[in-house]
Design a protein around this motif. Structure first.
Motif, PDB file in Angstrom:
ATOM      1  N   ALA A  37     -33.685 -16.829  23.281  1.00  0.00           N
ATOM      2  CA  ALA A  37     -34.380 -15.627  23.763  1.00  0.00           C
ATOM      3  C   ALA A  37     -34.923 -15.801  25.178  1.00  0.00           C
ATOM      4  N   GLY A  38     -34.855 -17.019  25.705  1.00  0.00           N
ATOM      5  CA  GLY A  38     -35.340 -17.261  27.059  1.00  0.00           C
ATOM      6  C   GLY A  38     -36.848 -17.386  27.154  1.00  0.00           C
ATOM      7  N   ILE A  39     -37.483 -17.800  26.060  1.00  0.00           N
ATOM      8  CA  ILE A  39     -38.929 -18.001  26.056  1.00  0.00           C
ATOM      9  C   ILE A  39     -39.225 -19.412  25.572  1.00  0.00           C
ATOM     10  N   SER A  40     -40.460 -19.832  25.716  1.00  0.00           N
ATOM     11  CA  SER A  40     -40.826 -21.166  25.246  1.00  0.00           C
ATOM     12  C   SER A  40     -41.074 -21.140  23.738  1.00  0.00           C
ATOM     13  N   PRO A  41     -40.821 -22.259  23.078  1.00  0.00           N
ATOM     14  CA  PRO A  41     -41.137 -22.335  21.645  1.00  0.00           C
ATOM     15  C   PRO A  41     -42.615 -22.042  21.373  1.00  0.00           C
ATOM     16  N   GLU A  42     -43.492 -22.437  22.295  1.00  0.00           N
ATOM     17  CA  GLU A  42     -44.923 -22.183  22.125  1.00  0.00           C
ATOM     18  C   GLU A  42     -45.208 -20.683  22.128  1.00  0.00           C
ATOM     19  N   THR A  43     -44.532 -19.945  22.994  1.00  0.00           N
ATOM     20  CA  THR A  43     -44.709 -18.494  23.023  1.00  0.00           C
ATOM     21  C   THR A  43     -44.255 -17.874  21.710  1.00  0.00           C
ATOM     22  N   LEU A  44     -43.098 -18.295  21.217  1.00  0.00           N
ATOM     23  CA  LEU A  44     -42.605 -17.775  19.938  1.00  0.00           C
ATOM     24  C   LEU A  44     -43.573 -18.120  18.813  1.00  0.00           C
ATOM     25  N   ARG A  45     -44.085 -19.335  18.810  1.00  0.00           N
ATOM     26  CA  ARG A  45     -45.034 -19.745  17.771  1.00  0.00           C
ATOM     27  C   ARG A  45     -46.285 -18.869  17.802  1.00  0.00           C
ATOM     28  N   LYS A  46     -46.784 -18.591  18.997  1.00  0.00           N
ATOM     29  CA  LYS A  46     -47.984 -17.757  19.124  1.00  0.00           C
ATOM     30  C   LYS A  46     -47.727 -16.324  18.673  1.00  0.00           C
ATOM     31  N   ILE A  47     -46.547 -15.795  18.990  1.00  0.00           N
ATOM     32  CA  ILE A  47     -46.214 -14.437  18.557  1.00  0.00           C
ATOM     33  C   ILE A  47     -46.071 -14.398  17.037  1.00  0.00           C
ATOM     34  N   GLU A  48     -45.347 -15.357  16.471  1.00  0.00           N
ATOM     35  CA  GLU A  48     -45.140 -15.384  15.022  1.00  0.00           C
ATOM     36  C   GLU A  48     -46.446 -15.569  14.254  1.00  0.00           C
ATOM     37  N   SER A  49     -47.389 -16.284  14.839  1.00  0.00           N
ATOM     38  CA  SER A  49     -48.659 -16.521  14.155  1.00  0.00           C
ATOM     39  C   SER A  49     -49.664 -15.401  14.392  1.00  0.00           C
ATOM     40  N   GLY A  50     -49.325 -14.452  15.256  1.00  0.00           N
ATOM     41  CA  GLY A  50     -50.218 -13.348  15.554  1.00  0.00           C
ATOM     42  C   GLY A  50     -51.238 -13.651  16.629  1.00  0.00           C
ATOM     43  N   ARG A  51     -51.171 -14.844  17.214  1.00  0.00           N
ATOM     44  CA  ARG A  51     -52.125 -15.200  18.270  1.00  0.00           C
ATOM     45  C   ARG A  51     -51.879 -14.419  19.550  1.00  0.00           C
ATOM     46  N   VAL A  52     -50.650 -13.976  19.772  1.00  0.00           N
ATOM     47  CA  VAL A  52     -50.341 -13.068  20.887  1.00  0.00           C
ATOM     48  C   VAL A  52     -50.030 -11.732  20.229  1.00  0.00           C
ATOM     49  N   ALA A  53     -51.036 -10.880  20.154  1.00  0.00           N
ATOM     50  CA  ALA A  53     -50.900  -9.628  19.411  1.00  0.00           C
ATOM     51  C   ALA A  53     -50.140  -8.555  20.175  1.00  0.00           C
ATOM     52  N   THR A  54     -50.101  -8.670  21.494  1.00  0.00           N
ATOM     53  CA  THR A  54     -49.423  -7.652  22.297  1.00  0.00           C
ATOM     54  C   THR A  54     -48.471  -8.304  23.295  1.00  0.00           C
ATOM     55  N   PRO A  55     -47.403  -8.924  22.804  1.00  0.00           N
ATOM     56  CA  PRO A  55     -46.447  -9.545  23.727  1.00  0.00           C
ATOM     57  C   PRO A  55     -45.730  -8.482  24.557  1.00  0.00           C
ATOM     58  N   ALA A  56     -45.224  -8.894  25.691  1.00  0.00           N
ATOM     59  CA  ALA A  56     -44.510  -7.978  26.583  1.00  0.00           C
ATOM     60  C   ALA A  56     -43.250  -7.445  25.890  1.00  0.00           C
ATOM     61  N   PHE A  57     -42.930  -6.195  26.188  1.00  0.00           N
ATOM     62  CA  PHE A  57     -41.756  -5.571  25.577  1.00  0.00           C
ATOM     63  C   PHE A  57     -40.472  -6.375  25.795  1.00  0.00           C
ATOM     64  N   PRO A  58     -40.193  -6.855  27.024  1.00  0.00           N
ATOM     65  CA  PRO A  58     -38.958  -7.628  27.204  1.00  0.00           C
ATOM     66  C   PRO A  58     -38.909  -8.885  26.321  1.00  0.00           C
ATOM     67  N   THR A  59     -40.065  -9.465  26.045  1.00  0.00           N
ATOM     68  CA  THR A  59     -40.117 -10.644  25.180  1.00  0.00           C
ATOM     69  C   THR A  59     -39.747 -10.269  23.751  1.00  0.00           C
ATOM     70  N   VAL A  60     -40.335  -9.196  23.252  1.00  0.00           N
ATOM     71  CA  VAL A  60     -40.017  -8.735  21.889  1.00  0.00           C
ATOM     72  C   VAL A  60     -38.548  -8.333  21.814  1.00  0.00           C
ATOM     73  N   ALA A  61     -38.061  -7.634  22.818  1.00  0.00           N
ATOM     74  CA  ALA A  61     -36.665  -7.202  22.825  1.00  0.00           C
ATOM     75  C   ALA A  61     -35.713  -8.392  22.816  1.00  0.00           C
ATOM     76  N   ALA A  62     -36.033  -9.433  23.576  1.00  0.00           N
ATOM     77  CA  ALA A  62     -35.170 -10.625  23.622  1.00  0.00           C
ATOM     78  C   ALA A  62     -35.152 -11.341  22.275  1.00  0.00           C
ATOM     79  N   ILE A  63     -36.309 -11.480  21.643  1.00  0.00           N
ATOM     80  CA  ILE A  63     -36.370 -12.141  20.333  1.00  0.00           C
ATOM     81  C   ILE A  63     -35.610 -11.312  19.304  1.00  0.00           C
ATOM     82  N   ALA A  64     -35.838  -9.998  19.303  1.00  0.00           N
ATOM     83  CA  ALA A  64     -35.151  -9.119  18.355  1.00  0.00           C
ATOM     84  C   ALA A  64     -33.641  -9.208  18.530  1.00  0.00           C
ATOM     85  N   ASP A  65     -33.190  -9.249  19.772  1.00  0.00           N
ATOM     86  CA  ASP A  65     -31.755  -9.340  20.049  1.00  0.00           C
ATOM     87  C   ASP A  65     -31.175 -10.627  19.480  1.00  0.00           C
TER      88      ASP A  65
END
Length: 93
Positions: A37-65
């Motif tokens: 997805a072009g992001i760091s594992p730490e960023t993904l971990r924070k998003i999955e754990s809910g610690r980053v409640a409002t990630p940027a749209f391009p980040t969510v779109a890349a993970i979803a893709d």
């Protein structure tokens, strides 16, 4: 720029987003998913754990893709009123 505190609804929606992505990732490695997805594992971990409640749209779109998720499905799952983070999400793409 001052960032306003998140509302309880935003925090809950972030937790639901994390749960949807975590379920969709399944047995796939966090490292591989993040790198694809072009992001760091730490960023993904924070998003999955809910610690980053409002990630940027391009980040969510890349993970979803990478996970083969439709953004429409992701939005429907995180926007359902009363849906908990551990709810039964339908992850069809």
């Amino acid at each position: 720029m001052v960032r306003l505190p998140l509302t309880p609804a935003e925090v809950e929606r972030g937790q639901r987003l994390g749960a949807v992505l975590r379920r969709a990732r399944g047995e796939r490695s966090m490292l591989g998913t993040a790198l694809d997805a072009g992001i760091s594992p730490e960023t993904l971990r924070k998003i999955e754990s809910g610690r980053v409640a409002t990630p940027a749209f391009p980040t969510v779109a890349a993970i979803a893709d990478v996970l083969g998720l439709s953004l429409d499905v992701v939005w429907a799952e995180i926007s359902r009123p009363g849906a908990g983070a551990g709810g039964d999400a339908r992850l069809a793409s």
